[in-house]
Design a protein around this motif. Structure first.
Motif, PDB file in Angstrom:
ATOM      1  N   UNK B 246      46.472  60.799 -60.768  1.00  0.00           N
ATOM      2  CA  UNK B 246      45.533  59.969 -60.022  1.00  0.00           C
ATOM      3  C   UNK B 246      44.639  59.244 -61.014  1.00  0.00           C
ATOM      4  N   UNK B 247      44.612  57.922 -60.932  1.00  0.00           N
ATOM      5  CA  UNK B 247      43.777  57.140 -61.837  1.00  0.00           C
ATOM      6  C   UNK B 247      42.652  56.522 -61.036  1.00  0.00           C
ATOM      7  N   UNK B 248      41.439  56.725 -61.489  1.00  0.00           N
ATOM      8  CA  UNK B 248      40.320  56.143 -60.756  1.00  0.00           C
ATOM      9  C   UNK B 248      39.522  55.244 -61.696  1.00  0.00           C
ATOM     10  N   UNK B 249      39.467  53.962 -61.374  1.00  0.00           N
ATOM     11  CA  UNK B 249      38.584  53.080 -62.136  1.00  0.00           C
ATOM     12  C   UNK B 249      37.207  53.257 -61.535  1.00  0.00           C
ATOM     13  N   UNK B 250      36.294  53.745 -62.358  1.00  0.00           N
ATOM     14  CA  UNK B 250      34.977  54.080 -61.809  1.00  0.00           C
ATOM     15  C   UNK B 250      34.179  52.816 -61.527  1.00  0.00           C
TER      16      UNK B 250
END
Lengths: 532, 428, 453
Positions: B246-250
């Motif tokens: 899971x990749x989350x761009x903050x």
């Protein structure tokens, strides 16, 4: 923007010349103001590049930093600045009047009259623009937490003496400048835009040269300054617009703006083409390089210096508003109070206000704003016209007065006054109204009703300002054919309620300050390496 | 300058900020015809000027301006155009600011970004184990050309995310699709967290003094950072698909600035969710360039016909006519945000447009659009109804006209009273 | 987009009365028996805030714990006193008021157990003393009250709380976070980002310093009908949803006189049917007091009355006539309200409440007619985009809301520049005005009746 101001701006477009927004001067203007025109180094906080300072328009003191990367040279600048400014600021400290004030007696808890000092006059600093006021604040913040060698012999990079003191005064002036109507520190663009509407936007008015070009187009006053004289023939008969556009962008043969930015930011083209090479020569030790930089910096400062004095001349042409002195007295109180804090050896102002101080400042500024709005309207028919247009005041002619009395054990005069007005002010039921009496007191009244048979006529009942007797004091009741102006706003709005002492700050606001966090007046951290 | 053109369809895509990671594939794709017509607008052989993040962020400064939308969408060099029109912009950056900015950034990133990661951890991840400086990956991102660097960046992001540790990407290159063509943007840094989160880092040389920074500058930095977050979201989609993580761009970026008056860095988190929503909207709106271009007279071009040494040979009258072929929405705020502003201001002033005095002026003027009309209405003269649309003429019961007349009368009365008073004073 | 979100929330079974009762019980438990000095309750429009305040006050009093109540306006204070007396005519309630004449509702003088005075000392020993924050700020006490209730706490400024917080030991703070924020007429930027920024709301300061206080939320709007609650919840309370206490079909609005086919009548029928109506006038830039829009508002009100409207609801199975007192007109500006009042007077309508959003806060009607804040404007300003303003206007009604607006607002929103400054440390407020306006507009466009005056 109010419709009256919009119209004034459009009038200015049509005539090519700024239109008045005021018929009197609404700010105190000192007999002997100190003008301060600063420049700063681009991209760097708190690295001044130079300044012109002084009270004599012919003899400004030029302060310049040949290499702002050099901490010693920056400190030398600040030391010089303190030397040129502090004697002026201190010069008002010892001439005092005595004023009676009510204070709470610590033993009895009762309010008792005491005699206190009030400085008879106060310093007034004028900077070119709003950015200049911010820069005074920034300098204040950068200086007041410095430590001199005397205060802290061991600390590295001690600041020159007086620098922290100037920081405290600058901080005080900067905070005072946030109070509506206060005049210890003023910007020339702020002063001019209060009194004149140009044919350009408020945003463009922030350019002092362009603003002056609208208010006093140069061709009409070819003798105002030598610089203008030179260019006057070419500008014969030009409109404010053409003059303003020229002020914004015209350059000389060296690529220098004829009208450089009023600071503290410099013209990037000047930095790149002239200043940077000269600094490189200074760094290389080329003889004469320092003088060259002084000359360059002066060339960028002098037009603004002249422009500020030009603005002062224009403002002096306006008679002061009747209540301006009253507001200046509050500035004198402010100056006196800060003088006392300095004399008492209190620490510098903290980095940020505690909860109670912040609330106190906000409340006093809101009161000051309401007072300023009311006073400007009472002093100036043009401002009152705006309030009438906004439905906050009405002017009319008295057509009938009918004596009446209040009910109760001691009947008091409550005359009914009928007036005819062209102002279509919507009045709520029993609206409270105020009127300035010739002796400066305020008369209160209450809206009764619109006269049924006559459009534009209404009846008000006077409720105060007639003395304590059964017969109204002479002149306190208007007579038929008198012109009267009633306002829906109070003339001397009072301040808000008392706030708790900071040490009694309630739990909702984090409790007393200092319980958590670091002490507020620790010196700033300094880095050993100090370069741009 | 009149009621918004109803022929332009409104773009409803991505209006809702809660629909965060909208893949760019959903953006309406420009037609091949558009690309051709945009090339014609630039002139044969003129490379489109790639928009950087600052320029993309500035799209939101005046979204109502069709002229700007067209010129930006077509990749036309507005600065050169303004110069050729004889109204050059007065921007420029002082080399002192430039040098200072670079040296501060170098300082922040020194020692493998130790200071930067320390600040990021303190401000954004308190309570988690701090990054060990030695264990922070700093991949090499050098490659040929922006496309190559963007590909290299995407690969580095994938590897760092898969590795599950801390990584600092120094000046990565990211692509954003602007009106059908890729624009390349370059954040100061992107940090990959061990949990697969990515944070954009903006390094600015304006100071944070006692935790406070210039709000206008922080706002500009936030809008710029939002462009990077948006560009990263595209990459994140691919990386998540490839790594299964899971990749989350903050949406909280890290703003790094000098502390007080020192050279020491300090930082603050900045929530850019609003700026993200705005940037998405503006990018989606850029597709309307096609409609604007289609409405131009045939043969319209902004080609400056540059000589080899870069001089424009196109006659200014021709250029002026081309520029006038598409409407502008000039306001004084443009002066600080658009290279063409001085040209547009000149025209607005010549036309007597009320907006030249400020956007806010219009509020109480109703259907009156020129200074001449307003002054005529105020003095009671007949309102020239020549070229105003029929729905927009000032009706006799127009409260704007009533208010103007009342304002003019009150103003005249007050000025006359003041003149009398000063005359009296002189007599005395 | 919005539709799918609503569907998600209505999918599971929901007993509004039980949910609301559970929330109220938890609030009362924390208030009466909790350890913490404060309890915060967020109440969306019409969720029973006043009922909660009255009940909490009575239970505290019944437990032998006298309390002070802080409200923000005199009208709110009078309303609370009347409600307390209505619930329990023998409950000793003090109404502390200013010394200005006419400072309180004369109806209070009729109440046997209510005592009014301008001096707090005169009210000593009363179970409950109610006043405005402004009046409490001038009050001194030797011993702080053990309990307080602060009503409309989101509309109270932080500095106002600072002046009264010393008067009590602990308090229940109740308010609606979606309505208009407090403001200051002078700049307060220098304190932005400080936990105690004096210009921010009392609740933000309170929670910044006491982040672990129990926070509750009233989950059910009893005012808003099933047609309105989902939109208002999604547009203005995106992170704290609520729902309607009634279902589709529980409320009905009908007219005795059939439609004459005009745009005005068609929008009335649309609103009666769906709960919403948009009467759209042709696009045109106008000053604030757009005569055509003002006249359209007046006509809508006139037809509402002339057509013999009748409302059926869970309160009354028999249709209750829609009288002027049950209708309100909401505007953004005072001069617009004045213009609408004049236009209504010309139609012979006088009893209808016509006011700005600020003054309609906290009030409830059967039908509201709203002059859209952006109608006819050449530009959107922060004032006109303020979320709270639109929220107040769109959430005063029990049956239907009719919006009068010029076409072109969607484009106006699209062309609005977004160059806001950003203050470090200030929590970003959601939703922003742009999004909320678009959400409402998108919904209204489904109930659009175009009209050429």
């Amino acid at each position: 923007m109010s419709l009256i101001e919009t119209l004034a701006r459009m009038e200015a477009v049509a005539t090519g010349r700024a239109a008045p927004l005021a018929t009197v001067r609404h700010r105190h203007l000192s007999e002997q103001p100190l003008v301060f025109v600063p420049l700063t180094t681009a991209g760097e906080a708190g690295a001044p590049l130079g300044a012109l300072v002084g009270t004599d328009r012919e003899k400004p003191a030029l302060l310049a930093v040949p290499q702002p990367r050099n901490r010693d040279l920056r400190f030398a600048f600040l030391a010089e600045l303190a030397e040129s400014l502090l004697p002026y600021v201190d010069g008002f400290a010892d001439v005092v009047e005595w004023e009676e004030r009510k204070e709470t007696d610590p033993e009895t808890g009762k309010k008792v009259p005491v005699q206190v000092e009030l400085c008879a006059d106060a310093p007034q600093l004028i900077v070119p623009s709003a950015a200049g006021i911010d820069f005074v604040r920034l300098l204040g913040r950068s200086m007041r937490f410095r430590r001199t060698a005397e205060q802290e012999p061991e600390a590295p990079y001690p600041a020159p003496p007086h620098v922290p003191l100037l920081g405290r005064w600058f901080t005080h002036f900067g905070e005072r400048a946030r109070v509506p109507g206060a005049s210890l520190l003023l910007s020339m663009t702020g002063l001019l835009t209060r009194h004149w509407a140009t044919g350009q936007s408020l945003l463009e008015d922030q350019h002092l040269g362009a603003l002056l070009a609208w208010i006093d187009p140069p061709a009409r006053h070819p003798t105002s300054t030598p610089r203008r004289q030179r260019s006057a023939p070419a500008l014969q008969g030009v409109s404010g617009r053409a003059a303003a556009e020229r002020a914004e962008s015209a350059r000389d043969a060296d690529g220098r703006l004829l009208c450089p930015p009023a600071g503290p930011a410099t013209d990037p083209a000047f930095d790149n083409r002239l200043l940077a090479p000269a600094m490189a020569r200074f760094d290389a030790g080329v003889p004469g390089a320092e003088d060259e930089i002084h000359g360059l910096i002066e060339s960028q400062l002098r037009p603004t210096w002249d422009a500020v004095w030009h603005g002062i001349d224009l403002l002096r042409g306006l008679p002061p508003g009747a209540r301006v002195a009253d507001r200046w007295k509050r500035d004198r109180w402010s100056y006196t109070a800060h003088r006392d804090r300095v004399r008492a050896g209190e620490p510098p102002q903290p980095r940020r206000d505690d909860a109670v101080t912040a609330a106190q400042k906000l409340a006093s500024r809101e009161t000051a704003q309401a007072q300023l709005d009311a006073q400007e309207a009472l002093d100036d028919p043009l401002v009152m016209a705006g309030r009438r247009l906004a439905g906050e005041a009405l002017e009319g002619t008295v057509t009938a007065v009918e004596m009446a009395f209040s009910e109760g054990r001691r009947p008091m005069p409550r005359p009914l006054v009928t007036l005819r007005t062209a102002d279509r002010t919507p009045l709520p039921e029993r609206a409270k109204l105020y009127r300035a009496l010739p002796d400066g007191k305020t008369q209160t009244a209450e809206f009764v009703a619109y006269a049924a048979e006559e459009p534009g006529a209404l009846v008000v009942r006077l409720t105060g300002g007639m003395g304590r007797g059964r017969t109204p004091e002479p002149g306190s009741v208007p007579e038929p054919d008198d012109a009267v102006c009633w306002t829906l706003f109070e003339h001397a709005p009072r301040g808000g309620p008392e706030l708790p002492d900071p040490e009694d700050t309630p739990w909702t606001h984090g409790g007393p300050p200092g319980a958590t966090g670091a002490p507020e007046d620790t010196p700033d951290t300094a880095t050993a390496e100090d370069f741009l | 300058m009149s009621v918004p053109d109803a022929r332009l369809p409104r773009v409803n895509a991505f209006r809702d900020s809660r629909h965060a990671a909208a893949p760019p594939a959903e953006q309406p794709a420009p037609s091949p015809g558009l690309r051709r017509s945009l090339t014609a607008l630039r002139g044969a052989g003129v490379r489109p000027r790639s928009l950087d993040a600052r320029a993309l962020a500035a799209l939101a400064a005046n979204p109502g301006c069709r002229r700007r939308a067209l010129l930006d969408g077509a990749g036309i060099d507005k600065g050169a155009l303004a110069q050729a029109l004889g109204s050059p912009a007065t921007y420029g950056q002082s080399q002192f600011a430039f040098v200072r900015g670079n040296s501060f950034e170098a300082r922040v990133k020194a020692d493998g970004g130790a200071d930067l990661l320390r600040l990021l951890h303190e401000r954004l991840r308190p309570g988690t184990p701090p990054p060990e400086p030695a264990a922070v990956a700093t991949p090499d991102l050098s490659a040929a050309g922006p496309e190559g660097r963007a590909a290299r960046t995407a690969l580095a992001l994938r590897e760092a995310t898969a590795a599950g540790g801390w990584a600092l990407l120094d000046h990565p290159m990211l692509a954003v699709e602007v009106a059908g063509s890729p624009a390349y943007v370059e954040p100061d840094a992107v940090v990959v967290h061990p949990d697969g989160g990515w944070t954009v880092v903006e390094i600015k040389s304006f100071p944070m003094i006692d935790g406070v920074a210039d709000a206008a500058k922080v706002g500009a930095a936030a809008r710029q950072a939002a462009v990077y977050v948006l560009a990263l979201e595209t990459v994140a989609g691919h990386v998540a698909a490839r790594t299964g993580r899971e990749v989350r761009v903050r949406d909280r970026v890290l703003l790094v600035c000098p502390k007080d008056f020192s050279n020491l860095p300090t930082a603050a988190p900045v929530d850019v969710r609003k700026q993200l929503a705005t940037t998405r909207r503006q990018l989606a709106r850029l597709t309307r360039v096609e409609e604007i271009a289609a409405a131009l007279p045939p043969g319209t071009t902004f080609d400056l016909r540059l000589t080899d040494d870069g001089r424009a040979t196109r006659p200014p009258e021709e250029l002026t006519a081309a520029v006038e072929a598409v409407g502008a929405a000039y306001a004084p705020e443009c002066l600080a945000a658009c290279e063409l502003a001085f040209h547009c201001r000149k025209r607005a002033r010549e036309d007597g447009a009320v907006e030249a005095l400020g956007r806010g002026v219009r509020g109480e003027l109703g259907g009156l659009h020129t200074i001449e009309e307003v002054l005529a209405a105020a003095t009671g003269a007949d309102v020239p109804a020549a070229d105003t649309p029929t729905t927009d003429t000032a009706a006799p019961d127009d409260p704007a006209v009533h208010a103007l007349r009342r304002a003019a009368a009150l103003r005249a009365e007050a000025l006359a009273a003041a003149a009398d008073r000063s005359q009296e004073a002189e007599c005395r | 987009m919005l539709g799918s979100r609503y569907a998600q929330r209505t999918a599971y079974s929901f007993d509004p009365a039980a949910e609301a009762a559970a929330a109220t019980d938890a609030i009362l438990h924390d208030t009466l028996h909790g350890e913490r000095r404060g309890v915060v309750v967020d109440s969306p429009p019409g969720a029973g805030k006043s009922t909660l305040v009255v009940r909490a006050a009575r239970e505290l009093a019944a437990a032998g714990r006298p309390l002070m109540v802080v409200a923000q306006t005199n009208a709110q204070v009078d309303d609370l006193v009347l409600r307390l007396a209505e619930k329990d005519p023998r409950l000793p309630v003090g109404r502390l008021h200013s010394s200005e004449p006419g400072a309180f509702d004369p109806a209070l003088a009729e109440l046997p157990a209510v005592r009014t005075s301008a001096k707090a000392a005169d009210l000593a020993g009363m179970d409950i003393v109610v006043s405005t924050a402004a009046k409490w700020a001038y009050t001194k006490v030797d011993e702080p009250w053990r309990h307080a209730i602060v009503d409309e706490a989101y509309q109270m400024r932080s500095d106002a709380l600072l002046t009264v917080a010393g008067l009590f030991e602990r308090a229940l703070f109740v308010g609606d976070p979606g309505q208009l924020d407090p403001f200051s007429v002078v700049g307060a930027d220098q304190w932005a980002g400080l936990s105690y920024d004096p210009s921010s709301s009392a609740v933000s300061t309170l929670l910044a310093h006491n982040p672990d206080l129990p926070q509750h939320r009233l989950p059910v709007s009893w005012r808003l009908p099933a047609s309105a609650a989902p939109l208002v919840s999604a547009a203005f309370y995106p992170y704290t949803p609520f729902r309607s206490g009634t279902d589709h079909g529980d409320r009905r609005l009908a007219f005795g006189v059939p439609s004459d086919g005009s745009g005005v009548d068609r929008v009335l029928d649309e609103a009666a049917e769906s709960g919403w109506g948009l009467l759209e006038l042709p696009a045109r830039h106008t000053p604030r007091t757009d005569p055509e829009a003002v006249r359209a508002v007046a006509l809508v009100v006139g037809r509402l009355l002339a057509r013999g409207g009748a409302a059926t609801s869970e309160h009354s199975p028999d249709p209750a006539p829609l009288t002027a007192a049950r209708i309100a007109v909401g505007t953004a500006h005072r001069d617009q309200a004045a213009a609408v009042r004049t236009a209504l007077a010309e139609l012979g309508v006088t009893e209808v409440a016509v006011d700005t959003a600020n003054r309609l806060q906290g009030r409830e009607f059967d039908v509201t007619v709203v002059l859209h804040p952006l109608s006819g404007r050449p530009d959107a300003t922060a004032f006109h985009l303020e979320t709270g303003r639109l929220c107040v206007l769109a959430s005063r009604h029990r049956h239907a809301c009719i919006v009068v607006c010029r076409a072109g607002v969607a484009d106006l929103l699209d062309e609005h520049p977004s160059t806001e400054p950003v203050q470090l440390g200030v929590t970003v407020k959601f939703p922003d005005g742009w999004e909320a306006n678009h959400a409402v507009l998108a919904h209204l466009s489904e109930h659009r009746v175009p009209w050429r005056p």
